[in-house]
Design a protein around this motif. Structure first.
Motif, PDB file in Angstrom:
ATOM      1  N   GLU A 308       0.827  -1.217   0.000  1.00 48.40           N
ATOM      2  CA  GLU A 308       0.000   0.000   0.000  1.00 48.40           C
ATOM      3  C   GLU A 308       0.855   1.258   0.000  1.00 48.40           C
ATOM      4  OE1 GLU A 308      -3.707   0.518   2.188  1.00 48.40           O
ATOM      5  OE2 GLU A 308      -3.477  -1.540   2.948  1.00 48.40           O
ATOM      6  N   LYS A 312       0.910   4.189  -2.856  1.00 48.22           N
ATOM      7  CA  LYS A 312       0.660   5.602  -2.547  1.00 48.22           C
ATOM      8  C   LYS A 312       1.822   6.483  -2.998  1.00 48.22           C
ATOM      9  CE  LYS A 312      -2.348   4.684   1.426  1.00 48.22           C
ATOM     10  NZ  LYS A 312      -2.471   4.717   2.917  1.00 48.22           N
ATOM     11  N   TYR A 350      -6.532  -6.757  -0.655  1.00 49.23           N
ATOM     12  CA  TYR A 350      -6.965  -5.370  -0.809  1.00 49.23           C
ATOM     13  C   TYR A 350      -5.844  -4.536  -1.437  1.00 49.23           C
ATOM     14  CZ  TYR A 350      -7.989  -0.523   0.226  1.00 49.23           C
ATOM     15  OH  TYR A 350      -8.180   0.830   0.099  1.00 49.23           O
ATOM     16  N   ILE A 354      -5.758  -2.640  -5.273  1.00 48.98           N
ATOM     17  CA  ILE A 354      -5.477  -1.219  -5.517  1.00 48.98           C
ATOM     18  C   ILE A 354      -4.325  -1.086  -6.513  1.00 48.98           C
ATOM     19  CG2 ILE A 354      -4.738   0.946  -4.455  1.00 48.98           C
ATOM     20  CD1 ILE A 354      -7.578   0.063  -3.734  1.00 48.98           C
ATOM     21  N   CYS A 357      -5.618  -1.698  -9.986  1.00 50.61           N
ATOM     22  CA  CYS A 357      -6.358  -0.534 -10.493  1.00 50.61           C
ATOM     23  C   CYS A 357      -5.412   0.583 -10.925  1.00 50.61           C
ATOM     24  CB  CYS A 357      -7.343  -0.024  -9.443  1.00 50.61           C
ATOM     25  SG  CYS A 357      -8.767  -1.109  -9.164  1.00 50.61           S
ATOM     26  N   GLU A 358      -4.366   0.819 -10.125  1.00 53.50           N
ATOM     27  CA  GLU A 358      -3.402   1.856 -10.470  1.00 53.50           C
ATOM     28  C   GLU A 358      -2.620   1.486 -11.725  1.00 53.50           C
ATOM     29  OE1 GLU A 358      -2.756   5.029  -9.037  1.00 53.50           O
ATOM     30  OE2 GLU A 358      -4.782   4.494  -8.373  1.00 53.50           O
ATOM     31  N   LEU A 369     -11.593  -6.131  -5.422  1.00 51.28           N
ATOM     32  CA  LEU A 369     -12.069  -5.243  -4.356  1.00 51.28           C
ATOM     33  C   LEU A 369     -13.453  -5.651  -3.871  1.00 51.28           C
ATOM     34  CD1 LEU A 369     -11.041  -1.607  -5.385  1.00 51.28           C
ATOM     35  CD2 LEU A 369     -10.568  -2.733  -3.193  1.00 51.28           C
ATOM     36  N   CYS A 388     -12.913  -0.588   1.514  1.00 50.30           N
ATOM     37  CA  CYS A 388     -13.158  -1.183   0.195  1.00 50.30           C
ATOM     38  C   CYS A 388     -14.188  -0.367  -0.583  1.00 50.30           C
ATOM     39  CB  CYS A 388     -13.640  -2.623   0.341  1.00 50.30           C
ATOM     40  SG  CYS A 388     -12.378  -3.797   0.886  1.00 50.30           S
ATOM     41  N   SER A 391     -12.679   2.755  -1.966  1.00 49.28           N
ATOM     42  CA  SER A 391     -11.813   2.479  -3.110  1.00 49.28           C
ATOM     43  C   SER A 391     -12.632   2.156  -4.354  1.00 49.28           C
ATOM     44  CB  SER A 391     -10.867   1.313  -2.777  1.00 49.28           C
ATOM     45  OG  SER A 391     -10.007   1.663  -1.711  1.00 49.28           O
ATOM     46  N   TYR A 395     -12.758   4.311  -8.066  1.00 48.97           N
ATOM     47  CA  TYR A 395     -12.562   3.795  -9.420  1.00 48.97           C
ATOM     48  C   TYR A 395     -13.900   3.493 -10.115  1.00 48.97           C
ATOM     49  CZ  TYR A 395      -7.785   3.037  -7.725  1.00 48.97           C
ATOM     50  OH  TYR A 395      -6.525   3.213  -7.202  1.00 48.97           O
TER      51      TYR A 395
END
Length: 426
Positions: A308, A312, A350, A354, A357-358, A369, A388, A391, A395
């Motif tokens: 994570e 970020k 989780y 993410i 998705c990124e 998710l 969740c 997030s 998206y």
């Protein structure tokens, strides 16, 4: 030995053309003991019964239905030595019919004193099973003690409630068992009171109910005589204060406090300090945390948070490399029966969703998710569930019709809402 068993033994001996010496030879029981058992001069122990059964080439438990009568003495009271061994063996090997018969006889005893003694013996068996990791076999015995012990304030009842709670704490029965165990804490010995409050704190930690974690951790700190329990009380307070929007300095101060207890907590303090700094947005500590934890047995704890942090920071390639490098550890999390590792795996899923998705893998990432949201909702981890949802909302422009349908279905699925009652427990 009762006449039915004697007749059966003699019948099998006759079929094999054996005498007592032959039975002694093949069973490994001394011939003098064979003679004494056959002549009712010596009780037939369960060990001897199993040896004779094996000598005849029969499956274990073949004679158990007849042996139930030998668990009682001439006054029709249960013989502790024989009955305890027999109940234990029936419990671990699934001889339910014989086990039910013995227990029903115990419960029908009219004398309150004798019935209490019988249930105390049953409690000893349950504790033995529990200590050996045979928790599934122990649970029905604890439930019998809870339901039938004449003195409901007895410590055996209180501890049985604790064991039932421990075994069911993260199931749909968890809320009800928690209510009962809290009612019976005062009837437990001091060491079990500490242990109970520790596990209640740990349960709320698993469920991320931080106000409850803080409440019970402070309660544990006040009552703890065990150094380890005292240390965990401070550790859990640190986790709770972190999540309850307290200052970074306050959390670091409590970490410093338990870091002085002993070497174990000093080591834990190092890792938890890194975790706290990352949680407070000091993401540049991600590499230091990884360097510290990468060769440790508890690496699985740090992987989700490091991923994570990398996401970020926009370090998507580093996050993917970490996942590939520690594929074995991640697979172990995925296949573990340990509840904490299962939760860590959900945290990893989780973080990975993410990352996907990124990396513009929106369909796969959003699908993951939604699946994580469903799982954490079903076990009552509301904090993660909300994360969740946030997030997914972030998206949302990439939701397909099918994903949107799955998302709506997940939100309306209330089959396991009972678990969420933890949030209302006191």
């Amino acid at each position: 030995m009762n006449q039915i068993l004697l007749y059966d033994f003699l019948t099998f001996m006759n079929d094999k053309n054996w005498n007592k010496a032959d039975l002694a030879k093949y069973s490994g029981i001394h011939i003098s003991d064979i003679s004494r058992v056959f002549n009712n001069k010596k009780p037939l122990s369960l060990h001897y019964l199993d040896a004779i059964t094996e000598a005849f080439g029969l499956p274990e438990g073949y004679f158990y239905s007849s042996y139930t009568q030998l668990c009682f003495n001439q006054n029709r009271y249960l013989d502790k030595r024989r009955s305890v061994a027999f109940i234990y063996k029936c419990a671990i090997n699934g001889f339910d019919k014989e086990l039910d018969f013995i227990i029903s006889e115990m419960l029908e005893e009219k004398s309150k004193t004798i019935r209490t003694k019988n249930l105390q013996n049953l409690y000893e068996i349950a504790e033995k099973l529990f200590a050996e990791g045979k928790e599934k076999e122990a649970l029905p015995l604890y439930e019998i003690i809870i339901d039938h012990m004449p003195d409901q304030t007895a410590e055996e009842v209180a501890i049985s409630y604790f064991r039932k709670y421990y075994l069911n704490r993260l199931t749909e029965e968890g809320p009800a068992t928690l209510v009962h165990v809290l009612e019976y804490v005062s009837y437990m010995p001091d060491d079990f009171q500490e242990l109970t409050i520790l596990w209640i704190t740990a349960t709320y930690y698993m469920l991320k109910q931080w106000d409850k974690v803080l409440h019970y951790a402070k309660r544990l700190e006040k009552m703890a005589k065990n150094e380890k329990h005292y240390g965990y009380a401070l550790v859990y307070q640190g986790f709770a204060l972190n999540r309850l929007s307290n200052s970074l300095d306050e959390v670091l101060e409590i970490i410093k406090k338990y870091g002085k207890i002993n070497d174990f907590f000093a080591e834990a303090a190092i890792g938890n300090r890194y975790v706290t700094l990352l949680d407070f947005g000091e993401l540049h500590y991600a590499d230091e945390y990884y360097d510290w934890i990468k060769d440790r047995d508890d690496l699985y704890v740090g992987i989700p948070r490091i991923i994570e942090s990398y996401v970020k920071l926009g370090r998507l390639e580093d996050a993917s490399t970490l996942i590939n490098h520690h594929e074995k550890v991640i697979n172990e999390m995925a296949n573990s029966s340990n509840m904490y590792k299962q939760q860590m795996y959900l945290d990893f899923c989780y973080a990975q969703s993410i990352l996907k998705c990124e990396n513009k893998q929106y369909i796969e990432g959003l699908n993951d998710l939604i699946n994580v949201a469903r799982k954490v909702k079903n076990v009552g981890i509301i904090e993660k569930f909300k994360l969740c949802l946030l997030s997914i909302w972030h998206y949302r422009d990439h939701l397909t019709d099918q994903l949107n349908e799955d998302y709506i279905q997940m939100l309306s699925d209330d089959k396991n809402q009972a678990s969420n009652l933890y949030a209302m427990s006191t």
